[in-house]
Design a protein around this motif. Structure first.
Motif, PDB file in Angstrom:
ATOM      1  N   PRO A 163      47.312  49.116  52.615  1.00 17.79           N
ATOM      2  CA  PRO A 163      46.132  49.074  53.503  1.00 17.79           C
ATOM      3  C   PRO A 163      45.552  47.624  53.667  1.00 17.79           C
ATOM      4  CG  PRO A 163      45.224  50.083  51.499  1.00 17.79           C
ATOM      5  CD  PRO A 163      46.845  49.828  51.333  1.00 17.79           C
ATOM      6  N   VAL A 164      44.911  47.175  54.670  1.00  9.65           N
ATOM      7  CA  VAL A 164      44.226  46.170  54.988  1.00  9.65           C
ATOM      8  C   VAL A 164      43.439  45.495  53.572  1.00  9.65           C
ATOM      9  CG1 VAL A 164      42.499  44.859  56.569  1.00  9.65           C
ATOM     10  CG2 VAL A 164      43.930  46.712  57.415  1.00  9.65           C
ATOM     11  N   CYS A 165      42.812  46.306  52.863  1.00 10.05           N
ATOM     12  CA  CYS A 165      42.201  46.031  51.798  1.00 10.05           C
ATOM     13  C   CYS A 165      43.022  45.190  50.718  1.00 10.05           C
ATOM     14  CB  CYS A 165      41.704  47.183  51.167  1.00 10.05           C
ATOM     15  SG  CYS A 165      40.358  48.095  51.756  1.00 10.05           S
ATOM     16  N   VAL A 166      44.283  45.421  50.784  1.00 12.93           N
ATOM     17  CA  VAL A 166      45.154  44.776  49.876  1.00 12.93           C
ATOM     18  C   VAL A 166      45.011  43.042  50.296  1.00 12.93           C
ATOM     19  CG1 VAL A 166      47.487  44.035  49.048  1.00 12.93           C
ATOM     20  CG2 VAL A 166      46.596  46.636  49.109  1.00 12.93           C
ATOM     21  N   GLU A 167      45.431  43.000  51.586  1.00 12.75           N
ATOM     22  CA  GLU A 167      45.317  41.471  51.878  1.00 12.75           C
ATOM     23  C   GLU A 167      43.810  41.052  52.044  1.00 12.75           C
ATOM     24  OE1 GLU A 167      46.718  42.226  56.145  1.00 12.75           O
ATOM     25  OE2 GLU A 167      48.762  41.945  55.449  1.00 12.75           O
ATOM     26  N   CYS A 168      43.074  41.805  52.283  1.00 13.58           N
ATOM     27  CA  CYS A 168      41.467  41.178  52.179  1.00 13.58           C
ATOM     28  C   CYS A 168      41.163  40.583  50.919  1.00 13.58           C
ATOM     29  CB  CYS A 168      40.609  42.728  52.623  1.00 13.58           C
ATOM     30  SG  CYS A 168      38.865  41.933  53.082  1.00 13.58           S
ATOM     31  N   LYS A 169      41.656  41.437  49.684  1.00 13.06           N
ATOM     32  CA  LYS A 169      41.395  41.161  48.453  1.00 13.06           C
ATOM     33  C   LYS A 169      42.179  39.858  48.021  1.00 13.06           C
ATOM     34  CE  LYS A 169      38.360  44.365  47.190  1.00 13.06           C
ATOM     35  NZ  LYS A 169      37.073  43.952  47.135  1.00 13.06           N
ATOM     36  N   LEU A 170      43.250  39.623  48.484  1.00 11.79           N
ATOM     37  CA  LEU A 170      44.178  38.775  48.298  1.00 11.79           C
ATOM     38  C   LEU A 170      43.312  37.502  48.701  1.00 11.79           C
ATOM     39  CD1 LEU A 170      47.794  40.063  48.724  1.00 11.79           C
ATOM     40  CD2 LEU A 170      46.798  39.191  46.594  1.00 11.79           C
ATOM     41  N   VAL A 174      34.634  38.503  50.639  1.00 10.22           N
ATOM     42  CA  VAL A 174      33.612  39.530  50.266  1.00 10.22           C
ATOM     43  C   VAL A 174      33.686  40.663  51.067  1.00 10.22           C
ATOM     44  CG1 VAL A 174      31.013  39.959  50.304  1.00 10.22           C
ATOM     45  CG2 VAL A 174      31.907  37.551  49.429  1.00 10.22           C
ATOM     46  N   CYS A 175      33.475  41.958  50.527  1.00 12.86           N
ATOM     47  CA  CYS A 175      33.810  42.977  51.330  1.00 12.86           C
ATOM     48  C   CYS A 175      32.743  43.100  52.201  1.00 12.86           C
ATOM     49  CB  CYS A 175      33.904  44.403  50.393  1.00 12.86           C
ATOM     50  SG  CYS A 175      34.070  45.957  51.092  1.00 12.86           S
ATOM     51  N   VAL A 176      32.833  43.754  53.300  1.00  8.12           N
ATOM     52  CA  VAL A 176      31.784  43.759  54.388  1.00  8.12           C
ATOM     53  C   VAL A 176      30.909  44.808  54.095  1.00  8.12           C
ATOM     54  CG1 VAL A 176      33.240  42.823  56.299  1.00  8.12           C
ATOM     55  CG2 VAL A 176      33.010  45.464  56.060  1.00  8.12           C
ATOM     56  N   TYR A 177      31.336  45.857  53.084  1.00  2.81           N
ATOM     57  CA  TYR A 177      30.488  46.889  52.736  1.00  2.81           C
ATOM     58  C   TYR A 177      29.172  46.304  51.865  1.00  2.81           C
ATOM     59  CZ  TYR A 177      33.284  50.706  54.298  1.00  2.81           C
ATOM     60  OH  TYR A 177      33.900  51.684  55.366  1.00  2.81           O
ATOM     61  N   GLN A 178      29.414  45.111  51.193  1.00  2.00           N
ATOM     62  CA  GLN A 178      28.408  44.639  50.382  1.00  2.00           C
ATOM     63  C   GLN A 178      27.371  43.928  51.220  1.00  2.00           C
ATOM     64  OE1 GLN A 178      28.644  44.523  47.113  1.00  2.00           O
ATOM     65  NE2 GLN A 178      30.502  45.576  47.255  1.00  2.00           N
ATOM     66  N   THR A 182      30.632  48.424  57.936  1.00  2.00           N
ATOM     67  CA  THR A 182      31.404  49.357  57.626  1.00  2.00           C
ATOM     68  C   THR A 182      32.789  48.752  57.878  1.00  2.00           C
ATOM     69  OG1 THR A 182      31.039  50.538  59.938  1.00  2.00           O
ATOM     70  CG2 THR A 182      29.956  51.471  57.827  1.00  2.00           C
ATOM     71  N   CYS A 183      33.932  49.498  57.569  1.00  2.00           N
ATOM     72  CA  CYS A 183      35.273  48.973  57.745  1.00  2.00           C
ATOM     73  C   CYS A 183      36.117  50.178  57.532  1.00  2.00           C
ATOM     74  CB  CYS A 183      35.241  47.743  56.647  1.00  2.00           C
ATOM     75  SG  CYS A 183      37.195  47.031  56.736  1.00  2.00           S
ATOM     76  N   LEU A 184      37.121  50.132  58.290  1.00  2.00           N
ATOM     77  CA  LEU A 184      38.366  51.063  58.084  1.00  2.00           C
ATOM     78  C   LEU A 184      39.496  50.368  57.291  1.00  2.00           C
ATOM     79  CD1 LEU A 184      38.416  52.984  61.483  1.00  2.00           C
ATOM     80  CD2 LEU A 184      37.293  53.675  59.598  1.00  2.00           C
ATOM     81  N   GLY A 185      39.156  49.359  56.714  1.00  2.00           N
ATOM     82  CA  GLY A 185      40.431  48.715  55.874  1.00  2.00           C
ATOM     83  C   GLY A 185      41.271  49.523  55.031  1.00  2.00           C
ATOM     84  N   PRO A 186      40.278  50.510  54.359  1.00  2.00           N
ATOM     85  CA  PRO A 186      41.132  51.359  53.151  1.00  2.00           C
ATOM     86  C   PRO A 186      42.207  52.122  53.735  1.00  2.00           C
ATOM     87  CG  PRO A 186      38.812  51.235  52.874  1.00  2.00           C
ATOM     88  CD  PRO A 186      38.824  50.518  54.263  1.00  2.00           C
ATOM     89  N   ILE A 187      42.194  52.679  55.098  1.00  2.00           N
ATOM     90  CA  ILE A 187      43.066  53.563  55.632  1.00  2.00           C
ATOM     91  C   ILE A 187      44.003  53.009  56.817  1.00  2.00           C
ATOM     92  CG2 ILE A 187      41.773  55.548  55.390  1.00  2.00           C
ATOM     93  CD1 ILE A 187      40.732  55.451  58.044  1.00  2.00           C
ATOM     94  N   CYS A 196      39.732  40.540  60.581  1.00  2.00           N
ATOM     95  CA  CYS A 196      38.483  40.984  61.216  1.00  2.00           C
ATOM     96  C   CYS A 196      37.468  40.803  59.762  1.00  2.00           C
ATOM     97  CB  CYS A 196      38.402  42.225  61.817  1.00  2.00           C
ATOM     98  SG  CYS A 196      39.476  42.454  63.039  1.00  2.00           S
ATOM     99  N   PRO A 197      37.942  41.551  58.687  1.00  2.26           N
ATOM    100  CA  PRO A 197      36.970  40.959  57.695  1.00  2.26           C
ATOM    101  C   PRO A 197      36.923  39.465  57.208  1.00  2.26           C
ATOM    102  CG  PRO A 197      38.362  43.148  57.116  1.00  2.26           C
ATOM    103  CD  PRO A 197      39.019  42.265  58.383  1.00  2.26           C
ATOM    104  N   THR A 198      38.025  38.934  57.403  1.00  7.47           N
ATOM    105  CA  THR A 198      37.828  37.285  57.103  1.00  7.47           C
ATOM    106  C   THR A 198      36.861  36.775  57.807  1.00  7.47           C
ATOM    107  OG1 THR A 198      40.168  37.463  56.353  1.00  7.47           O
ATOM    108  CG2 THR A 198      39.305  35.351  57.096  1.00  7.47           C
TER     109      THR A 198
HETATM  110  S1  SF4 Z   1      35.971  44.553  54.170  1.00  9.39           S
HETATM  111 FE1  SF4 Z   1      37.291  46.159  54.732  1.00  9.39          FE
HETATM  112  S2  SF4 Z   1      39.390  45.471  54.288  1.00  9.39           S
HETATM  113 FE2  SF4 Z   1      38.076  44.029  53.070  1.00  9.39          FE
HETATM  114  S3  SF4 Z   1      37.870  44.908  51.031  1.00  9.39           S
HETATM  115 FE3  SF4 Z   1      36.190  45.780  52.002  1.00  9.39          FE
HETATM  116  S4  SF4 Z   1      36.921  47.546  52.929  1.00  9.39           S
HETATM  117 FE4  SF4 Z   1      38.589  46.501  52.219  1.00  9.39          FE
END
Ligand code: SF4
Ligand code: SF4
Ligand code: SF4
Length: 253
Positions: A163-170, A174-178, A182-187, A196-198
């Motif tokens: 999922p996109v979350c892997v690239e986002c963490k790399l 900062v997770c947009v949920y913080q 909201t974000c569909l990155g996990p799926i 987009c999160p970047t």
């Molecule tokens: S911002 Fe989205 S893609 Fe990034 S870690 Fe949070 S849920 Fe995953």
């Protein structure tokens, strides 16, 4: 030098943004123009060749009369590549698939609604077998170059299945949920470098679902962040309608 492989570009229901991205890619990677012979590309030339090895097809199939042309392309090409989310997943055109078709037609065309043929929008793969996909709305330039290179070398193009979350963490975003977004990155399938999160927006799922997405967890997370069931459905409607409806019908492999 031997004959260069002939390639052609086609479009069905689309905004042609993916083909514009191809034009952009060819400007930054002119070596591709030495590796292939483009025989048809309405965005960039007036010739219309019918002899091609690889067909890049943009757009979703949104009326029954599109099918004959797509089948003809399939018969002529050794390789058919779905170019962008509309072709890969039906894309944004499938928003209407959850609504009553005649009311959608009336909304768009008013009293001329009956002049226009339409049916529920679908990806190319619902009509013909396809050999490769380049996901995204629009496609990623680098991924287009990588896919073309793989095809020319006789390899199956690689796509991430994480999922996109892997690239986002790399990227140490900062997770947009913080930030109460909201974000569909996990799926959603990675490969866009979590663009987009970047830049501060939640992922809308344009690259499609990962294999075996945990949809119930995703829905729980969205609910915990204040989204109603209707809002969650709307969130997955922009790009994922066709895939979600297939999963709901239990037909997705
Ligand atoms: S911002 Fe989205 S893609 Fe990034 S870690 Fe949070 S849920 Fe995953
Ligand atoms: S995937 Fe997006 S950019 Fe590409 S044709 Fe469809 S709407 Fe346009
Ligand atoms: S972050 Fe999500 S919506 Fe944005 S480009 Fe990547 S897959 Fe598409």
């Amino acid at each position: 030098m031997g004959a260069r492989p002939k390639v052609a570009f086609f479009e069905f229901t689309s905004c042609e943004g993916c083909q514009l991205t191809v034009v952009d890619s060819l400007q930054t990677h002119p070596e591709l123009l030495d590796a292939v012979e483009i025989v048809r590309f309405r965005e960039a030339m007036s010739e219309k060749g019918d002899d091609y090895l690889i067909a890049f097809v943009e757009g979703s199939i949104s009326r029954a009369s599109d099918e004959a042309q797509l089948k003809q392309i399939r018969e002529r090409a050794a390789l058919v590549v779905a170019l962008g989310t509309c072709a890969h997943l039906g894309g944004i055109n499938t928003i209407r698939n959850r609504q009553e078709l005649q009311s959608v037609r009336r909304y768009v065309y008013g009293d001329k609604a009956d002049w226009y043929e339409t049916y529920p929008a679908r990806p190319l793969s619902a009509v013909v077998p396809i050999d490769a996909v380049i996901p995204g709305c629009p496609i990623d330039r680098g991924e287009f170059v990588a896919v073309v290179t793989a095809l020319l070398q006789g390899r199956k193009p690689w796509l991430p299945d994480y999922p996109v979350c892997v690239e986002c963490k790399l990227k140490e975003n900062v997770c947009v949920y913080q930030r109460k977004q909201t974000c569909l990155g996990p799926i959603t399938r990675a490969g866009c470098d979590a663009i987009c999160p970047t830049y501060g927006d939640g992922c809308e799922g344009c690259r499609g679902l990962i294999p075996n997405p945990n949809l119930s967890s995703m829905k729980n997370v969205l609910a915990e962040h204040g989204m109603t069931a209707d809002e969650t459905l709307a969130k997955t409607t922009l790009f994922l309608t066709y895939q979600m409806m297939e999963l709901e019908a239990g037909t997705d492999g």
